[in-house]
Design a protein around this motif. Structure first.
Motif, PDB file in Angstrom:
ATOM      1  N   VAL A  43      47.447  36.769  31.539  1.00  0.00           N
ATOM      2  CA  VAL A  43      46.011  36.943  31.215  1.00  0.00           C
ATOM      3  C   VAL A  43      46.190  38.285  29.874  1.00  0.00           C
ATOM      4  N   ASP A  44      45.248  37.669  28.772  1.00  0.00           N
ATOM      5  CA  ASP A  44      45.334  38.457  27.883  1.00  0.00           C
ATOM      6  C   ASP A  44      43.314  38.878  27.624  1.00  0.00           C
ATOM      7  N   LEU A  45      42.840  39.685  27.747  1.00  0.00           N
ATOM      8  CA  LEU A  45      41.150  39.959  27.601  1.00  0.00           C
ATOM      9  C   LEU A  45      40.911  40.448  26.267  1.00  0.00           C
ATOM     10  N   ARG A  46      40.425  39.525  25.163  1.00  0.00           N
ATOM     11  CA  ARG A  46      40.373  40.732  24.740  1.00  0.00           C
ATOM     12  C   ARG A  46      38.746  40.603  24.294  1.00  0.00           C
ATOM     13  N   PHE A  47      38.218  42.309  24.297  1.00  0.00           N
ATOM     14  CA  PHE A  47      36.840  42.294  24.054  1.00  0.00           C
ATOM     15  C   PHE A  47      35.974  42.490  23.398  1.00  0.00           C
ATOM     16  N   GLU A  48      34.953  41.330  23.464  1.00  0.00           N
ATOM     17  CA  GLU A  48      33.941  41.295  21.975  1.00  0.00           C
ATOM     18  C   GLU A  48      33.270  42.530  22.177  1.00  0.00           C
ATOM     19  N   MET A  49      32.431  42.880  23.066  1.00  0.00           N
ATOM     20  CA  MET A  49      31.704  44.294  23.446  1.00  0.00           C
ATOM     21  C   MET A  49      32.280  45.628  24.230  1.00  0.00           C
ATOM     22  N   ASN A  50      31.491  46.357  24.402  1.00  0.00           N
ATOM     23  CA  ASN A  50      32.011  47.285  24.782  1.00  0.00           C
ATOM     24  C   ASN A  50      32.254  47.240  26.437  1.00  0.00           C
ATOM     25  N   THR A  51      32.764  47.441  26.856  1.00  0.00           N
ATOM     26  CA  THR A  51      32.927  46.025  28.540  1.00  0.00           C
ATOM     27  C   THR A  51      33.137  46.968  29.547  1.00  0.00           C
ATOM     28  N   LEU A  52      32.552  46.927  30.716  1.00  0.00           N
ATOM     29  CA  LEU A  52      33.354  48.057  31.873  1.00  0.00           C
ATOM     30  C   LEU A  52      33.634  46.736  32.610  1.00  0.00           C
ATOM     31  N   VAL A  53      34.880  47.439  32.858  1.00  0.00           N
ATOM     32  CA  VAL A  53      35.603  46.579  33.490  1.00  0.00           C
ATOM     33  C   VAL A  53      35.608  47.056  35.202  1.00  0.00           C
ATOM     34  N   VAL A  54      35.470  46.557  35.795  1.00  0.00           N
ATOM     35  CA  VAL A  54      36.085  46.352  37.677  1.00  0.00           C
ATOM     36  C   VAL A  54      36.730  45.363  37.889  1.00  0.00           C
ATOM     37  N   LEU A  55      37.655  45.650  38.886  1.00  0.00           N
ATOM     38  CA  LEU A  55      39.270  45.288  39.285  1.00  0.00           C
ATOM     39  C   LEU A  55      39.413  45.683  40.271  1.00  0.00           C
ATOM     40  N   ALA A  56      40.271  44.347  41.256  1.00  0.00           N
ATOM     41  CA  ALA A  56      40.170  44.434  43.098  1.00  0.00           C
ATOM     42  C   ALA A  56      41.183  43.460  43.079  1.00  0.00           C
ATOM     43  N   ALA A  57      41.943  44.464  43.309  1.00  0.00           N
ATOM     44  CA  ALA A  57      43.561  43.160  43.854  1.00  0.00           C
ATOM     45  C   ALA A  57      43.485  42.821  44.937  1.00  0.00           C
ATOM     46  N   CYS A  58      42.529  42.474  45.493  1.00  0.00           N
ATOM     47  CA  CYS A  58      42.665  41.853  46.701  1.00  0.00           C
ATOM     48  C   CYS A  58      42.677  41.206  47.426  1.00  0.00           C
ATOM     49  N   GLN A  59      42.792  40.148  48.409  1.00  0.00           N
ATOM     50  CA  GLN A  59      43.465  38.645  48.461  1.00  0.00           C
ATOM     51  C   GLN A  59      42.519  37.256  48.460  1.00  0.00           C
ATOM     52  N   HIS A  60      42.377  36.354  48.347  1.00  0.00           N
ATOM     53  CA  HIS A  60      40.995  35.474  47.501  1.00  0.00           C
ATOM     54  C   HIS A  60      40.610  34.841  48.851  1.00  0.00           C
ATOM     55  N   PRO A  61      38.983  34.843  48.844  1.00  0.00           N
ATOM     56  CA  PRO A  61      38.189  34.244  50.322  1.00  0.00           C
ATOM     57  C   PRO A  61      38.911  33.268  51.215  1.00  0.00           C
ATOM     58  N   LEU A  62      39.543  32.542  49.924  1.00  0.00           N
ATOM     59  CA  LEU A  62      40.516  31.150  50.718  1.00  0.00           C
ATOM     60  C   LEU A  62      41.626  31.554  51.084  1.00  0.00           C
ATOM     61  N   ASP A  63      42.401  31.810  51.040  1.00  0.00           N
ATOM     62  CA  ASP A  63      43.738  32.541  51.080  1.00  0.00           C
ATOM     63  C   ASP A  63      44.155  32.109  52.375  1.00  0.00           C
ATOM     64  N   PRO A  64      45.484  31.719  52.135  1.00  0.00           N
ATOM     65  CA  PRO A  64      45.734  30.309  53.780  1.00  0.00           C
ATOM     66  C   PRO A  64      46.684  31.270  54.761  1.00  0.00           C
ATOM     67  N   ASN A  65      46.704  32.609  53.773  1.00  0.00           N
ATOM     68  CA  ASN A  65      47.973  33.059  54.470  1.00  0.00           C
ATOM     69  C   ASN A  65      47.371  34.047  55.887  1.00  0.00           C
ATOM     70  N   PRO A  66      48.061  34.142  56.476  1.00  0.00           N
ATOM     71  CA  PRO A  66      47.592  35.292  58.009  1.00  0.00           C
ATOM     72  C   PRO A  66      48.019  36.333  58.040  1.00  0.00           C
ATOM     73  N   ASN A  67      48.387  36.949  56.841  1.00  0.00           N
ATOM     74  CA  ASN A  67      49.050  38.191  56.722  1.00  0.00           C
ATOM     75  C   ASN A  67      48.332  39.013  55.861  1.00  0.00           C
ATOM     76  N   TYR A  68      47.399  40.435  56.156  1.00  0.00           N
ATOM     77  CA  TYR A  68      47.119  41.133  54.844  1.00  0.00           C
ATOM     78  C   TYR A  68      48.609  41.109  54.317  1.00  0.00           C
ATOM     79  N   ALA A  69      48.135  40.802  52.588  1.00  0.00           N
ATOM     80  CA  ALA A  69      49.098  40.613  51.780  1.00  0.00           C
ATOM     81  C   ALA A  69      49.232  40.993  50.781  1.00  0.00           C
ATOM     82  N   PRO A  70      47.589  41.814  49.890  1.00  0.00           N
ATOM     83  CA  PRO A  70      47.228  41.918  48.846  1.00  0.00           C
ATOM     84  C   PRO A  70      48.739  42.082  48.182  1.00  0.00           C
ATOM     85  N   LYS A  71      49.409  41.997  46.792  1.00  0.00           N
ATOM     86  CA  LYS A  71      49.250  42.032  45.184  1.00  0.00           C
ATOM     87  C   LYS A  71      49.364  42.815  44.240  1.00  0.00           C
ATOM     88  N   PRO A  72      50.783  43.429  44.164  1.00  0.00           N
ATOM     89  CA  PRO A  72      50.040  44.716  43.398  1.00  0.00           C
ATOM     90  C   PRO A  72      50.068  43.929  41.180  1.00  0.00           C
TER      91      PRO A  72
END
Length: 245
Positions: free
Chosen positions: A180-209
């Motif tokens: 996904v490409d995000l074009r910024f229209e303002m000077n923006t602080l971006v916070v990201l975390a590569a963590c699994q979704h709360p509803l992800d049914p995968n029983p294993n801890y396996a966040p993706k890069p």
């Protein structure tokens, strides 16, 4: 560990980083720049929050974003509104087609109950991380805290609702290489975390890069697809652009 790479061989790229599964980061994206977020292996989930870098009390507003554009999810052509009626960023390209906006992020209790307890003392960098604590760590670097957490975007995740209002997580929605490409229209602080979704049914801890890449771009012209996608967006772009006159 986050891998930093200054991209010199591509004319318009500024920098690129690989974010390991479970890791988190924050940075400033300036007006007239684009951030590409790429799912490297498939089935990623990226918790994202956006704040006006020049006045952090102005931040992404999920409710206004959805009602202004008559949608329940994000995709190409849509924008992320702030709580001041301005546009933080626009989705100018998207190979995934559906990004969840309503399910929030995991916390320590959810991760412990679902995947077990694995601390840094026990597992070092293989510890189990949750999105809420990851976001708080990043917000603390910018003088923000718990009161600044708002409903987030979950890029690359698809959640649908049936006629009874039950939510259903769509597994393997995102494929390797989706972006996904995000074009910024303002000077923006971006916070990201590569963590699994709360509803992800995968029983294993396996966040993706993921990989994130920044590049320069031009401002949205009068016929820009995101500007023209609905009448409210034209007003949103106007409200944003008068800040930079």
């Amino acid at each position: 560990m986050i891998e930093h790479e200054i991209v010199e061989h591509q004319d318009h790229d500024i920098w690129s980083e690989k974010i390991p599964g479970g890791a988190h980061t924050s940075f400033i994206m300036r007006r007239h720049t684009v951030l590409r977020i790429m799912d490297m292996e498939g089935a990623a989930n990226v918790v994202a929050l956006f704040y006006n870098h020049d006045e952090k009390l102005e931040r992404y507003n999920m409710a206004d974003t959805l009602k202004a554009q008559h949608t329940a999810y994000l995709a190409q052509g849509l924008v992320c509104y702030s709580d001041m009626g301005r546009i933080l960023c626009s989705i100018i390209a998207d190979t995934c087609g559906w990004h969840d906006t309503i399910c929030g992020m995991t916390d320590a209790t959810q991760v412990r109950q679902k995947y077990g307890d694995k601390t840094y003392q026990d597992a070092h960098n293989a510890m189990h991380r949750n999105a809420r604590d990851s976001v708080l760590i990043e917000l603390g670097k910018w003088g923000c805290g718990k009161r600044d957490i708002v409903p987030n975007v979950n890029f690359f995740s698809k959640v649908t609702a049936d006629n009874s209002g039950n939510l259903h997580f769509i597994s393997n929605h995102s494929q390797p290489g989706d972006f996904v490409d995000l074009r910024f229209e303002m000077n923006t602080l971006v916070v990201l975390a590569a963590c699994q979704h709360p509803l992800d049914p995968n029983p294993n801890y396996a966040p993706k890069p993921i990989r994130i890449t920044a590049r320069h771009t031009q401002s949205a012209d009068r016929y820009d697809f995101c500007r023209k996608s609905c009448p409210e967006n034209e007003r949103g772009f106007y409200n944003t652009e008068i800040l930079f006159r």
